[in-house]
Write a protein that holds these residues in place. Structure first.
Motif, PDB file in Angstrom:
ATOM      1  N   GLY A 158       0.813  -1.210   0.000  1.00 59.38           N
ATOM      2  CA  GLY A 158       0.000   0.000   0.000  1.00 59.38           C
ATOM      3  C   GLY A 158       0.845   1.258   0.000  1.00 59.38           C
ATOM      4  N   VAL A 159       1.878   1.280   0.844  1.00 66.55           N
ATOM      5  CA  VAL A 159       2.741   2.455   0.935  1.00 66.55           C
ATOM      6  C   VAL A 159       3.491   2.667  -0.376  1.00 66.55           C
ATOM      7  CG1 VAL A 159       4.809   3.354   2.047  1.00 66.55           C
ATOM      8  CG2 VAL A 159       2.986   2.402   3.438  1.00 66.55           C
ATOM      9  N   SER A 160       4.039   1.584  -0.932  1.00 60.79           N
ATOM     10  CA  SER A 160       4.780   1.709  -2.188  1.00 60.79           C
ATOM     11  C   SER A 160       3.856   2.115  -3.334  1.00 60.79           C
ATOM     12  CB  SER A 160       5.468   0.381  -2.521  1.00 60.79           C
ATOM     13  OG  SER A 160       6.424   0.047  -1.545  1.00 60.79           O
ATOM     14  N   GLY A 161       2.672   1.499  -3.382  1.00 62.41           N
ATOM     15  CA  GLY A 161       1.735   1.837  -4.446  1.00 62.41           C
ATOM     16  C   GLY A 161       1.283   3.285  -4.378  1.00 62.41           C
ATOM     17  N   LEU A 162       0.973   3.752  -3.175  1.00 64.89           N
ATOM     18  CA  LEU A 162       0.546   5.146  -3.019  1.00 64.89           C
ATOM     19  C   LEU A 162       1.678   6.100  -3.386  1.00 64.89           C
ATOM     20  CD1 LEU A 162      -1.686   7.076  -2.099  1.00 64.89           C
ATOM     21  CD2 LEU A 162      -0.780   6.900   0.224  1.00 64.89           C
ATOM     22  N   THR A 163       2.893   5.738  -2.995  1.00 63.22           N
ATOM     23  CA  THR A 163       4.042   6.573  -3.342  1.00 63.22           C
ATOM     24  C   THR A 163       4.219   6.648  -4.855  1.00 63.22           C
ATOM     25  OG1 THR A 163       5.153   5.972  -1.275  1.00 63.22           O
ATOM     26  CG2 THR A 163       6.517   6.875  -3.042  1.00 63.22           C
ATOM     27  N   GLY A 164       4.127   5.487  -5.508  1.00 62.44           N
ATOM     28  CA  GLY A 164       4.267   5.490  -6.958  1.00 62.44           C
ATOM     29  C   GLY A 164       3.182   6.301  -7.645  1.00 62.44           C
ATOM     30  N   ARG A 207       5.947  13.453 -11.508  1.00 61.11           N
ATOM     31  CA  ARG A 207       6.271  14.687 -10.802  1.00 61.11           C
ATOM     32  C   ARG A 207       7.780  14.917 -10.816  1.00 61.11           C
ATOM     33  NH1 ARG A 207       1.929  16.787  -8.167  1.00 61.11           N
ATOM     34  NH2 ARG A 207       0.147  15.400  -7.889  1.00 61.11           N
ATOM     35  N   GLY A 208       8.154  16.141 -10.531  1.00 60.98           N
ATOM     36  CA  GLY A 208       9.551  16.518 -10.601  1.00 60.98           C
ATOM     37  C   GLY A 208      10.354  16.084  -9.389  1.00 60.98           C
ATOM     38  N   ALA A 209      11.646  16.406  -9.452  1.00 58.66           N
ATOM     39  CA  ALA A 209      12.560  16.015  -8.377  1.00 58.66           C
ATOM     40  C   ALA A 209      12.184  16.673  -7.060  1.00 58.66           C
ATOM     41  CB  ALA A 209      13.990  16.388  -8.766  1.00 58.66           C
ATOM     42  N   ARG A 210      11.640  17.883  -7.114  1.00 60.03           N
ATOM     43  CA  ARG A 210      11.284  18.576  -5.871  1.00 60.03           C
ATOM     44  C   ARG A 210      10.214  17.817  -5.104  1.00 60.03           C
ATOM     45  NH1 ARG A 210       9.823  24.829  -6.306  1.00 60.03           N
ATOM     46  NH2 ARG A 210      11.996  24.753  -7.035  1.00 60.03           N
ATOM     47  N   ALA A 211       9.211  17.304  -5.827  1.00 61.57           N
ATOM     48  CA  ALA A 211       8.151  16.527  -5.165  1.00 61.57           C
ATOM     49  C   ALA A 211       8.712  15.248  -4.581  1.00 61.57           C
ATOM     50  CB  ALA A 211       7.034  16.217  -6.162  1.00 61.57           C
ATOM     51  N   GLN A 212       9.637  14.623  -5.274  1.00 57.59           N
ATOM     52  CA  GLN A 212      10.222  13.382  -4.769  1.00 57.59           C
ATOM     53  C   GLN A 212      11.043  13.636  -3.514  1.00 57.59           C
ATOM     54  OE1 GLN A 212      12.170  10.952  -7.643  1.00 57.59           O
ATOM     55  NE2 GLN A 212      10.548  11.122  -9.161  1.00 57.59           N
ATOM     56  N   VAL A 213      11.824  14.707  -3.524  1.00 60.01           N
ATOM     57  CA  VAL A 213      12.615  15.040  -2.333  1.00 60.01           C
ATOM     58  C   VAL A 213      11.690  15.362  -1.166  1.00 60.01           C
ATOM     59  CG1 VAL A 213      14.226  16.721  -1.349  1.00 60.01           C
ATOM     60  CG2 VAL A 213      14.620  15.806  -3.641  1.00 60.01           C
ATOM     61  N   PHE A 214      10.634  16.122  -1.431  1.00 60.43           N
ATOM     62  CA  PHE A 214       9.694  16.470  -0.368  1.00 60.43           C
ATOM     63  C   PHE A 214       9.053  15.214   0.214  1.00 60.43           C
ATOM     64  CE2 PHE A 214       5.391  17.504   1.077  1.00 60.43           C
ATOM     65  CZ  PHE A 214       5.671  18.519   1.992  1.00 60.43           C
ATOM     66  N   CYS A 215       8.681  14.286  -0.649  1.00 60.11           N
ATOM     67  CA  CYS A 215       8.061  13.051  -0.176  1.00 60.11           C
ATOM     68  C   CYS A 215       9.053  12.221   0.631  1.00 60.11           C
ATOM     69  CB  CYS A 215       7.535  12.245  -1.357  1.00 60.11           C
ATOM     70  SG  CYS A 215       6.724  10.694  -0.906  1.00 60.11           S
ATOM     71  N   GLY A 263       9.565  14.152   3.878  1.00 63.35           N
ATOM     72  CA  GLY A 263       8.363  14.369   4.688  1.00 63.35           C
ATOM     73  C   GLY A 263       7.712  13.095   5.167  1.00 63.35           C
ATOM     74  N   PHE A 264       7.755  12.036   4.351  1.00 65.63           N
ATOM     75  CA  PHE A 264       7.090  10.799   4.749  1.00 65.63           C
ATOM     76  C   PHE A 264       7.628  10.225   6.048  1.00 65.63           C
ATOM     77  CE2 PHE A 264       6.755   6.165   4.818  1.00 65.63           C
ATOM     78  CZ  PHE A 264       5.387   6.024   4.757  1.00 65.63           C
ATOM     79  N   PRO A 265       8.966  10.178   6.263  1.00 71.80           N
ATOM     80  CA  PRO A 265       9.445   9.634   7.541  1.00 71.80           C
ATOM     81  C   PRO A 265       8.861  10.343   8.753  1.00 71.80           C
ATOM     82  CG  PRO A 265      11.251   9.775   5.995  1.00 71.80           C
ATOM     83  CD  PRO A 265      10.083  10.464   5.349  1.00 71.80           C
ATOM     84  N   LEU A 266       8.694  11.661   8.678  1.00 71.67           N
ATOM     85  CA  LEU A 266       8.123  12.392   9.813  1.00 71.67           C
ATOM     86  C   LEU A 266       6.648  12.043   9.999  1.00 71.67           C
ATOM     87  CD1 LEU A 266       9.778  15.892   9.220  1.00 71.67           C
ATOM     88  CD2 LEU A 266      10.477  14.100  10.826  1.00 71.67           C
ATOM     89  N   VAL A 267       5.922  11.980   8.874  1.00 72.36           N
ATOM     90  CA  VAL A 267       4.497  11.630   8.959  1.00 72.36           C
ATOM     91  C   VAL A 267       4.330  10.210   9.482  1.00 72.36           C
ATOM     92  CG1 VAL A 267       2.391  11.274   7.625  1.00 72.36           C
ATOM     93  CG2 VAL A 267       3.850  13.243   7.129  1.00 72.36           C
ATOM     94  N   TRP A 268       5.128   9.300   8.965  1.00 71.54           N
ATOM     95  CA  TRP A 268       5.003   7.905   9.389  1.00 71.54           C
ATOM     96  C   TRP A 268       5.411   7.737  10.846  1.00 71.54           C
ATOM     97  CZ3 TRP A 268       2.205   4.088   8.283  1.00 71.54           C
ATOM     98  CH2 TRP A 268       2.515   2.813   8.713  1.00 71.54           C
ATOM     99  N   LEU A 269       6.443   8.459  11.264  1.00 72.38           N
ATOM    100  CA  LEU A 269       6.841   8.400  12.671  1.00 72.38           C
ATOM    101  C   LEU A 269       5.689   8.840  13.560  1.00 72.38           C
ATOM    102  CD1 LEU A 269       8.912   7.994  14.924  1.00 72.38           C
ATOM    103  CD2 LEU A 269       9.744  10.324  14.491  1.00 72.38           C
ATOM    104  N   GLY A 270       4.969   9.880  13.134  1.00 71.94           N
ATOM    105  CA  GLY A 270       3.811  10.327  13.908  1.00 71.94           C
ATOM    106  C   GLY A 270       2.738   9.256  13.984  1.00 71.94           C
ATOM    107  N   LEU A 271       2.480   8.581  12.860  1.00 68.52           N
ATOM    108  CA  LEU A 271       1.471   7.517  12.858  1.00 68.52           C
ATOM    109  C   LEU A 271       1.913   6.336  13.714  1.00 68.52           C
ATOM    110  CD1 LEU A 271       0.466   7.528   9.083  1.00 68.52           C
ATOM    111  CD2 LEU A 271      -0.853   8.428  10.995  1.00 68.52           C
ATOM    112  N   ILE A 289       9.383   3.208   5.493  1.00 68.74           N
ATOM    113  CA  ILE A 289      10.201   4.323   5.015  1.00 68.74           C
ATOM    114  C   ILE A 289      11.145   3.842   3.922  1.00 68.74           C
ATOM    115  CG2 ILE A 289      11.992   5.968   5.684  1.00 68.74           C
ATOM    116  CD1 ILE A 289      10.680   6.116   8.435  1.00 68.74           C
ATOM    117  N   GLY A 290      11.739   2.661   4.141  1.00 71.58           N
ATOM    118  CA  GLY A 290      12.591   2.097   3.105  1.00 71.58           C
ATOM    119  C   GLY A 290      11.833   1.819   1.825  1.00 71.58           C
TER     120      GLY A 290
END
Length: 632
Positions: free
Chosen positions: A333-339, A345-353, A356-364, A381-382
């Motif tokens: 699910g995580v990999s599919g949603l990420t894909g 999308r550009g490199a900026r969106a990939q870097v942001f994801c 940002g995802f590790p912080l969001v996932w850590l919160g969850l 995260i990996g």
């Protein structure tokens, strides 16, 4: 030709036009990168490759909770610690069993509900009879059994068990540390033999039930708290309440810890131990080290492992872990949603994801941890990072394939522009139909049929390809796109595939078409000299140019697709090109343009009226102009 290649099966890129096949890769071009990433991470996880990181996450979650939302040790537990102060008073360890008898005699006045010794007593001593008598008098003692670390069991000496038979229970004190030495699990049963914590809880429950029959109000209240679920399957994941406190008076949120010597000598308020679970163990440094999420260096002591297990049993707060099959679903699910989110999308969106995802996932994960769920932290995260990397590789592969094709028909600058703006021309797996205003150029070789009859087929193809290459270079150099090769003819478009919205842009396309045509004349002179030197026939051509509205889009079927330009503008340009046959062979340029094109170029190039004619299929007269040397 370019668009035929793009529509054919030569390209595997998921967003290129194959609309009728509707393959899975085409519908979800990010899917295979996501599946590969999830599969890799899941495989590594199942093989234990992420265990080290997940264990660090276990420590981190405990430490975060101790600062953000600490939970208290169960107030029904107390520890009597054989600490440095007790060793200073009674001498070096191990002690005479008389000390433990003295402790039990003192505690008898306090009436604790259970007294558990995290001390192995496998060897007989002269004082064992005295200890056995104290155990019998107490009737609520739990003794420890273990091993010597080499698989040899260390049971309780018969000099204690025989005279005290029926007055005590036993439990094992086996520790299950992970590779880093931290104790995160508790083995509640070794075969059918209970752990010290389980035996202690059974003794505690029995003691309170016996007290209830004596109608003690305090005991009734405590017994009500013991309506707990059955002991879970062993081993279990410990939910450490918090750091281990120092010896001191009872605290509202901390574990009650008394020094052994202070309790044995009756120097503390023993009322604090009434109806409590009392765990007795060595806490002096170097005797029974235990690493916990809060005590890595220096470590805590082994008695606190049993205190944590009893705390979790009393409050039903062992940690739950996600079964392997659900971990697989989570990673998919995580990999599919990420894909799905990152594809295109550009490199900026990939870097942001990726940041940002590790912080969001850590919160969850932390939220789940507060509800007694230890969710995987490192693996998702990996999976996100690996999916992003896989998508980047896929994009680079697709881009390289596209660049290789475009490099044959358009300038590199145009190829990069098309790549970066590909979403404007690709829609639902096919090149979207669109209206645009462009300048169409048709050129054809004069007398090609006669030449083809004289040249062998192999020589003819070499001769024609050399000509096509030289002319295509001129077109590409001025931003044109070769739409197709039709026999010996070339159809090129200036102003595609992106619609021009400003009059200045349309004008510049027309100017570029004339500049390309003039360069083709210069290049043809050089090429013809080369043909003559190699005893091959020279080339004569004519060029027709018209500017107007076009419809660009894909036509064909699932076996072959073609992206091309359609409309009256194409037909007019083709018919004007045929009119170049009537130009004098001595004319400086074999170029005819429509009145519309002339309107865009008249201030840049000199033109002369050639004719006014009614083209087939058109009611109005069409004015045609010849391009002459000089500036308009």
């Amino acid at each position: 030709m370019l668009w035929q290649h793009l529509g054919g099966r030569q390209i595997k890129s998921s967003w290129l036009p194959r609309p009728l096949s509707q393959s899975l890769e085409q519908r979800c071009p990010w899917l295979f990168a996501s599946l590969a990433a999830a599969g890799c991470v899941l495989g590594v996880t199942l093989l234990g490759g992420t265990a080290f990181l997940e264990q660090r996450g276990y420590n981190l979650l405990h430490q975060l909770r101790s600062h953000l939302n600490p939970i208290a040790w169960d107030s029904r537990i107390a520890v009597v610690a054989i600490d440095e102060a007790s060793l200073d008073e009674y001498g070096r360890f191990p002690w005479s069993r008389q000390r433990y008898a003295q402790l039990l005699d003192t505690l008898w006045a306090a009436q604790p509900a259970a007294v558990s010794f995290d001390i192995l007593m496998s060897e007989a001593t002269p004082q064992d009879g005295q200890l056995a008598q104290a155990i019998t008098d107490s009737g609520n003692v739990v003794l420890a059994e273990g091993d010597d670390g080499y698989g040899n069991a260390l049971t309780i000496s018969e000099t204690i068990t025989a005279p005290a038979e029926g007055a005590f229970v036993t439990g094992h004190v086996k520790n299950w540390p992970d590779a880093d030495g931290v104790s995160r699990r508790a083995g509640l049963y070794e075969a059918d033999f209970p752990a010290l914590s389980v035996a202690t809880l059974d003794t505690y429950r029995s003691s309170l039930e016996n007290t209830q029959r004596g109608r003690s109000p305090l005991a009734v209240n405590d017994l009500a708290d013991l309506e707990v679920a059955p002991v879970p399957v062993s081993p279990v994941w410990l939910n450490w309440p918090g750091p281990v406190p120092q010896v001191g008076p009872p605290s509202a949120s901390s574990l009650t810890v008394f020094s052994f010597a202070d309790v044995a000598e009756d120097r503390v308020d023993l009322a604090a131990l009434q109806n409590k679970i009392v765990l007795v163990g060595v806490t002096a440094a170097g005797f029974d080290p235990l690493r916990t999420p809060f005590h890595l260096d220096p470590p805590a002591s082994g008695v606190y492992l049993h205190a944590a297990a009893v705390d979790n049993l009393l409050n039903q707060r062992f940690l739950n872990r996600m079964p392997g099959v659900y971990v697989g679903v989570l990673l998919l699910g995580v990999s599919g949603l990420t894909g799905y989110i990152l594809y295109g999308r550009g490199a900026r969106a990939q870097v942001f994801c990726c940041l940002g995802f590790p912080l969001v996932w850590l919160g969850l994960v932390y939220g789940g941890f507060t509800m007694q769920w230890w969710l995987p932290l490192a693996a998702p995260i990996g999976a996100v990072w690996l999916t992003a990397a896989g998508l980047q590789l896929q994009i680079q592969r697709d881009k390289q394939q596209l660049m290789n094709l475009f490099a044959m028909s358009v300038a590199p600058e145009m190829a990069h522009l098309i790549w970066h703006r590909k979403q404007e021309i690709f829609d639902r797996g096919e090149l979207a139909a669109q209206e645009l205003v462009a300048t169409v150029l048709f050129m054809d070789i004069r007398g090609f049929t006669t030449i083809a009859e004289k040249l062998p087929s192999g020589d003819l193809l070499d001769w024609l390809n050399e000509y096509f290459e030289a002319m295509t270079d001129c077109i590409m150099a001025h931003g044109g796109v070769v739409d197709k090769y039709i026999g010996d003819a070339i159809m090129a478009v200036f102003g595609a595939p992106f619609p021009r919205t400003q009059p200045e842009q349309i004008q510049q396309d027309a100017i570029a078409a004339i500049q390309a045509s003039l360069q083709m004349h210069q290049k043809l002179a050089e090429l013809n000299q080369h043909f003559i030197d190699s005893q091959r026939p020279p080339v004569a051509f004519g060029i027709g140019i018209h500017t107007g509205a076009l419809v660009a889009g894909t036509v064909g079927n699932r076996y072959r697709m073609n992206y091309s330009m359609f409309g009256d503008t194409v037909n007019v340009a083709a018919r004007i090109e045929k009119m170049t046959k009537d130009l004098p062979k001595t004319a400086a340029h074999q170029i005819l343009v429509s009145a519309t094109t002339r309107g865009h170029i008249k201030n840049h190039f000199k033109t002369q009226m050639f004719c006014s004619t009614a083209l087939r299929g058109r009611g109005a007269e069409t004015l045609v102009y010849v391009v002459e040397p000089g500036i308009g």
